[in-house]
Design an enzyme around this catalytic site. Structure first.
Site, short mmCIF file in Angstrom:
data_model
loop_
_atom_site.label_atom_id
_atom_site.label_comp_id
_atom_site.label_asym_id
_atom_site.label_seq_id
_atom_site.Cartn_x
_atom_site.Cartn_y
_atom_site.Cartn_z
N GLU A 1 0.81 -1.23 0.00
CA GLU A 1 0.00 0.00 0.00
C GLU A 1 0.84 1.27 0.00
O GLU A 1 1.76 1.44 0.80
CB GLU A 1 -0.92 0.00 1.22
CG GLU A 1 -1.92 1.14 1.22
CD GLU A 1 -3.16 0.81 2.02
OE1 GLU A 1 -4.04 0.09 1.49
OE2 GLU A 1 -3.25 1.24 3.18
N LYS B 1 0.75 4.61 1.10
CA LYS B 1 -0.05 5.22 2.18
C LYS B 1 0.76 6.32 2.85
O LYS B 1 1.82 6.05 3.44
CB LYS B 1 -0.38 4.11 3.20
CG LYS B 1 -1.28 4.48 4.34
CD LYS B 1 -1.55 3.23 5.21
CE LYS B 1 -2.66 3.45 6.21
NZ LYS B 1 -2.91 2.24 7.03
N LYS C 1 -7.96 2.57 -3.17
CA LYS C 1 -8.34 2.39 -1.78
C LYS C 1 -9.09 3.60 -1.31
O LYS C 1 -8.51 4.66 -1.08
CB LYS C 1 -7.05 2.18 -0.96
CG LYS C 1 -7.27 1.66 0.43
CD LYS C 1 -7.82 0.28 0.38
CE LYS C 1 -7.45 -0.66 1.48
NZ LYS C 1 -6.51 -0.25 2.46
N GLU D 1 -14.47 -6.04 1.85
CA GLU D 1 -13.81 -6.05 3.16
C GLU D 1 -14.79 -6.29 4.31
O GLU D 1 -15.82 -5.64 4.40
CB GLU D 1 -13.11 -4.70 3.37
CG GLU D 1 -12.45 -4.57 4.73
CD GLU D 1 -11.69 -3.26 4.89
OE1 GLU D 1 -10.76 -3.02 4.10
OE2 GLU D 1 -12.03 -2.49 5.79
N ASN E 1 -10.20 -7.43 7.49
CA ASN E 1 -9.42 -6.33 8.09
C ASN E 1 -9.17 -6.65 9.56
O ASN E 1 -10.09 -6.90 10.32
CB ASN E 1 -10.18 -5.00 7.93
CG ASN E 1 -9.23 -3.81 8.09
OD1 ASN E 1 -8.08 -3.97 8.52
ND2 ASN E 1 -9.71 -2.63 7.75
N GLU F 1 -5.73 -8.09 6.00
CA GLU F 1 -5.40 -6.66 5.88
C GLU F 1 -5.03 -6.04 7.23
O GLU F 1 -5.72 -6.31 8.22
CB GLU F 1 -6.61 -5.87 5.37
CG GLU F 1 -7.23 -6.33 4.08
CD GLU F 1 -8.48 -5.51 3.75
OE1 GLU F 1 -9.10 -5.80 2.74
OE2 GLU F 1 -8.83 -4.59 4.53
N SER F 2 -4.01 -5.24 7.23
CA SER F 2 -3.63 -4.35 8.35
C SER F 2 -2.86 -5.03 9.49
O SER F 2 -3.11 -6.19 9.83
CB SER F 2 -4.86 -3.67 8.99
OG SER F 2 -5.71 -3.13 8.05
O1 IGP Z 1 -1.09 0.20 7.32
P1 IGP Z 1 -1.51 -1.20 7.62
O2 IGP Z 1 -1.81 -1.44 9.08
O3 IGP Z 1 -0.57 -2.23 7.06
O4 IGP Z 1 -2.94 -1.43 6.86
C1 IGP Z 1 -3.05 -1.37 5.47
C2 IGP Z 1 -4.51 -1.45 5.05
O5 IGP Z 1 -5.02 -2.69 5.44
C3 IGP Z 1 -5.33 -0.31 5.65
O6 IGP Z 1 -4.80 0.87 5.17
C4 IGP Z 1 -6.83 -0.39 5.32
C5 IGP Z 1 -7.60 -1.50 5.35
N1 IGP Z 1 -8.88 -1.18 5.01
C6 IGP Z 1 -8.97 0.14 4.79
C7 IGP Z 1 -10.08 0.92 4.40
C8 IGP Z 1 -9.85 2.26 4.18
C9 IGP Z 1 -8.61 2.85 4.40
C10 IGP Z 1 -7.50 2.07 4.77
C11 IGP Z 1 -7.68 0.71 4.98
#
Ligand code: IGP
Length: 372
Positions: free
Chosen positions: A157, A159, A220, A269, A291, A326-327
């Protein structure tokens, strides 16, 4: 109006115009069509300049408010801007958002209304048609996972910031980061386009697309209207995110159809069991994102992926869906943990962009170089 009716009559899925929608003054706004589709739910399309979302057509028909429909599906995020429905006006209880996700969605409603006024749907659809053909986002994940012997494919990502962590990287060059990710084995890239809360932009998406990267791109953002899907395509996106915590079932179904019709992949998601239950009942979902971060509280727990897959892995495998964790993934142990749970891809932002060299950070995250 005549041209809309003609367009509806020749709609490939044998849709049938059933009603003319008018505005308060009685002027025609659009035509509503029932789609005669043998399989699946009865769907309504609305043809015309101000194309409604499917939930809105259902709302128009059933007399139920959008928020009532959503709440019945366990969705806690309320929608705010519904000027066509006076009962949905902004009462005292709606002056303050209940959580960050609700705030983001309310801001998004204003943003989309403004963008739509500047670039009406028909125009955006035309520029989406002129965009270079979409790349196979879900396919690229499967190929990369197999090539790496089952190690999850990486969606890396781009970001810049997040609502809780603030700025993640001082020197932020989206094109440079995208190329570094691709060189180091990312299968796909995710480009944040929400400006207000994540400091992303559609200019970033477009710049990455035009810079010669080959990876498929995920736009995104917080999609609440099909207009955004066509807009993302017009800027070169190959996939969009559909968030079950925000979108009622009928909107997800409708948006999936729009994605399919223009060759895009939808990453749907979920964060909890009730959202996953809803999504598993929807036909045509190819890619599910779990997520680990709640978008309401922003708490992260990677055990979320395992918990949901332990309970529902069988049906997911039977339906041959791919799952993305995710995340909150920072270490090779984190990746191995979700790999064992059965995911075929991971979506990672923070742990890569915060490092001096986000490309090299990939080998650190996986504990080895990715084959590509
Ligand atoms: O920075 P991280 O913790 O690796 O996460 C990335 C991504 O999963 C996260 O930005 C995200 C997951 N779903 C979203 C929905 C909207 C905005 C952002 C997100």
């Amino acid at each position: 109006m005549e041209s809309s009716i003609l367009a509806a009559a020749s709609f490939p899925r044998a849709s049938r115009p059933v009603a003319l929608l008018t505005d308060i003054a009685g002027a025609p706004r659009a035509v509503r069509c029932r789609v005669a589709d043998a399989k699946g739910p009865v769907m309504y399309y609305t043809m015309g300049e101000g194309m409604f979302n499917s939930e809105e057509v259902f709302q128009w028909e059933s007399g139920k408010s959008m928020n009532a429909i959503a709440a019945a599906q366990g969705i806690r995020v309320r929608r705010r801007c519904r000027p066509r429905y006076p009962s949905e006006g902004i009462g005292a209880d709606r002056a303050v958002p209940r959580n960050i996700l609700e705030q983001i969605v309310w801001d998004k409603e204003v943003e989309v209304a403004q963008r739509k006024a500047r670039a009406p749907l028909q125009r955006v659809k035309q520029s989406a048609e002129r965009a270079p053909p979409p790349r196979d986002f879900a396919g690229a994940l499967g190929v990369a996972c197999r090539r790496n012997g089952g190690v999850p494919a990486l969606i890396a990502e781009v970001k810049k910031a997040s609502p809780t962590k603030g700025l993640l990287r001082e020197h932020f060059d989206p094109v440079e980061i995208a190329h570094a990710y691709e060189r180091n084995g990312a299968a796909c890239l995710s480009i944040l386009t929400d400006e207000k809360h994540f400091l992303g932009s559609f200019e970033d998406l477009e710049a990455v697309r035009n810079s010669g990267v080959n990876c498929p791109l995920l736009c995104k953002d917080f999609v609440i209207d099909v207009w955004q899907i066509y807009y993302a395509r017009s800027k070169g996106a190959d996939a969009v995110l559909l968030i079950a915590a925000v979108l009622p079932d009928l909107d997800i179904k409708y948006m999936l159809r729009v994605c399919t019709s223009i060759g895009m992949t939808a990453l749907v998601e979920v964060h909890n069991e009730s959202e996953l239950d809803r999504v598993l009942k929807i036909d045509g979902v190819q890619l599910i994102g779990i997520n680990n971060r709640s978008l309401e509280t922003f708490e992260v727990d990677t055990a979320n992926t395992n918990m949901l897959l332990e309970k529902h892995g069988d049906i997911i495998r039977k339906k041959q869906m791919q799952v993305v964790s995710e995340s909150g993934l920072f270490t090779p142990d984190n990746v191995a943990y979700v790999q064992n749970a059965g995911v075929s891809a991971v979506l990672v932002g923070e742990s890569l962009v915060t490092q001096e060299d986000p490309g090299r950070a990939i080998a650190g995250l996986f504990g080895k170089e990715l084959v590509h």
